[in-house]
Each structure stands twice: as structure tokens, then as C-alpha cells.
Design a protein around this motif. Sequence first.
Motif, short mmCIF file in Angstrom:
data_model
loop_
_atom_site.label_atom_id
_atom_site.label_comp_id
_atom_site.label_asym_id
_atom_site.label_seq_id
_atom_site.Cartn_x
_atom_site.Cartn_y
_atom_site.Cartn_z
N LEU A 21 21.82 28.40 20.75
CA LEU A 21 21.94 29.90 20.59
C LEU A 21 23.64 30.15 20.56
O LEU A 21 24.14 30.93 20.09
CB LEU A 21 21.22 30.81 20.69
CG LEU A 21 20.04 30.69 20.96
CD1 LEU A 21 19.64 32.61 21.34
CD2 LEU A 21 19.51 30.66 19.56
N ALA A 22 24.18 29.60 20.92
CA ALA A 22 25.91 28.90 21.28
C ALA A 22 26.01 28.43 21.87
O ALA A 22 25.56 26.98 22.28
CB ALA A 22 25.69 30.49 22.81
N PRO A 23 27.51 27.95 21.61
CA PRO A 23 28.07 26.41 21.70
C PRO A 23 27.95 26.58 22.53
O PRO A 23 28.18 26.82 24.04
CB PRO A 23 29.58 26.76 21.03
CG PRO A 23 29.71 28.24 21.60
CD PRO A 23 28.83 28.49 20.89
N GLU A 24 26.86 24.56 23.15
CA GLU A 24 26.46 24.56 24.66
C GLU A 24 27.98 24.58 25.46
O GLU A 24 28.69 23.50 24.75
CB GLU A 24 25.83 22.67 24.59
CG GLU A 24 26.27 22.04 23.63
CD GLU A 24 25.48 20.95 23.34
OE1 GLU A 24 26.05 19.32 23.93
OE2 GLU A 24 24.89 20.85 22.79
N ASN A 25 27.27 24.33 26.50
CA ASN A 25 28.38 24.20 27.60
C ASN A 25 29.57 24.76 27.32
O ASN A 25 30.85 23.92 27.95
CB ASN A 25 28.66 22.79 28.06
CG ASN A 25 27.38 21.70 28.27
OD1 ASN A 25 27.23 22.20 29.82
ND2 ASN A 25 27.24 20.80 27.97
N THR A 26 29.38 26.23 26.82
CA THR A 26 31.37 26.45 27.13
C THR A 26 30.33 28.01 27.64
O THR A 26 29.97 28.68 27.99
CB THR A 26 31.72 27.74 25.27
OG1 THR A 26 30.21 27.80 24.80
CG2 THR A 26 31.80 25.77 24.87
#
Length: 248
Positions: A21-26
Amino acid sequence: MAERSPWPYPRWVAHRGAGKLAPENTLAAFRFGAAHGYRMFECDAKLSADGVPFLMHDATLDRTTNGRGIGGEQPWSALSQLDAGGWHSRAFAGEPLPTLENLARFCLANDYLLNIEIKPTPGTERETGEVVAREAARLWQGAAIPPLLTSFQVESLRGAAAVQPELPRGLLLDSLRKGWLEAALDLGCQAVVCNHALWDAGTVAQVHDAGMRSLSYTVNDDWAAQRLIALGTDGIITDRVDLFSPAG
């Protein structure tokens, strides 16, 4: 039957911050997961060419940044300039790669817990385990609950155990290869983290009888979660922070 030590971590863990659902690992992903009520997160940590632990799953930069090539072969000064959000959607364009220290400060400030998967660039397994463990011990010094260190790489876990034996560890498995339980015990692990389909009543009992905890990845369907809860497993890592309530 070995006695299991107290387990301070919640059942539900948000995969790479907020799944897909969002850019991973940020940090944007961890904020997104937290907004859905999650108190524990999983992340992937590897080393830059100059030894800075940073968050990224793949060995190469191409899928989740606007960079190219192997991430671990570039210095942090170059990696820190990459866009790690635009690949996901325009709303996240410009989101940077975080260091492990960035994420630690976010978690510690908000009383969140963390599962750090040691994800070494091939050929740096031992070094990555050592550096990540040392950095985790430094960053969480004095914290009530330390991060859980996990890895598919036995040498990474050996490195972590050698330099910071007090940090809890978990062996990640994508198959129940011969000697898997003995390997986890030999590494001094507190947990075994399996592909969720591998768990059945017998394997859960083996892990619990050995004094360890049973965790699962990556659980995105309600039927799978209910099966794991019924089996008495201890942790569920999910992408679906929008589907599963961690309070449920």
C-alpha cells in the motif's frame, strides 16, 4: 520439552512497513502501517559499499528505486539521493531510502517494535549480520524490547550471534529442509519464521517443544490467518494492513 522465554512481540507484524500500500521499506510505509494501528513492522536491511545499514529488499536497485545496479556496491552518499517512492505511485515520488538508524529513531520515538530481516548482498552474509547486529544493539541500547533479527542466511545469523548474542534471532525458512529445527537451535534462535503454508500441528509443536516461537510470512488471506491462529502460532507477517486489524 524446553521452556519458552517470554515473548514481548505482538501477533501482527506489518510487512516492509505497509505491504503493497506504500513504497516498501520507506519511512512513508511505516507511517502508513502505523496509521492502520500496527505496532510492529518488518524491514529488510543490507549494507552500502561503505558499510551503512540501509533498507532495501532486492540486491539490485532497479525494482524499487530510480537507480540501477547492485545497491551494496554503491556508497551511501549515492544511495541517499535515490527516489525510492516514485516507482510505487506519484504520491510517494521523492521518498528516500532510509538507513536503519532512521527507522530505529522512528520506532523508538513512537514505541513501535521491529523485526529486522538481515538481507545481505550475496557474498557479504557474515559481515552484514555482524554490522546490523552491532548497529541494532547501539540504537536500541536501553530499550525495553530489542528488535528481532531474522534471516534466511545462516552465516548472517551466525555473525549476529557472535557479536551481539543477547539480541533475539529467528531463522527464516521457505522449505522445511532436512535439519531445519537443529539449525535453528544451533543458531540459538528464539523463533522460526516460515512460509505460512509449511505450518501444521506437528511442526508448531516441534518448535514450541524446543522452546521457540512460530511465526509466518506473508499472510494476506483471512482463511490463512484463521488457520494459523487455530494452530497456536505466535506471529503473522502481513501485507494487508488494510484487511487485518492488529487489535483483533
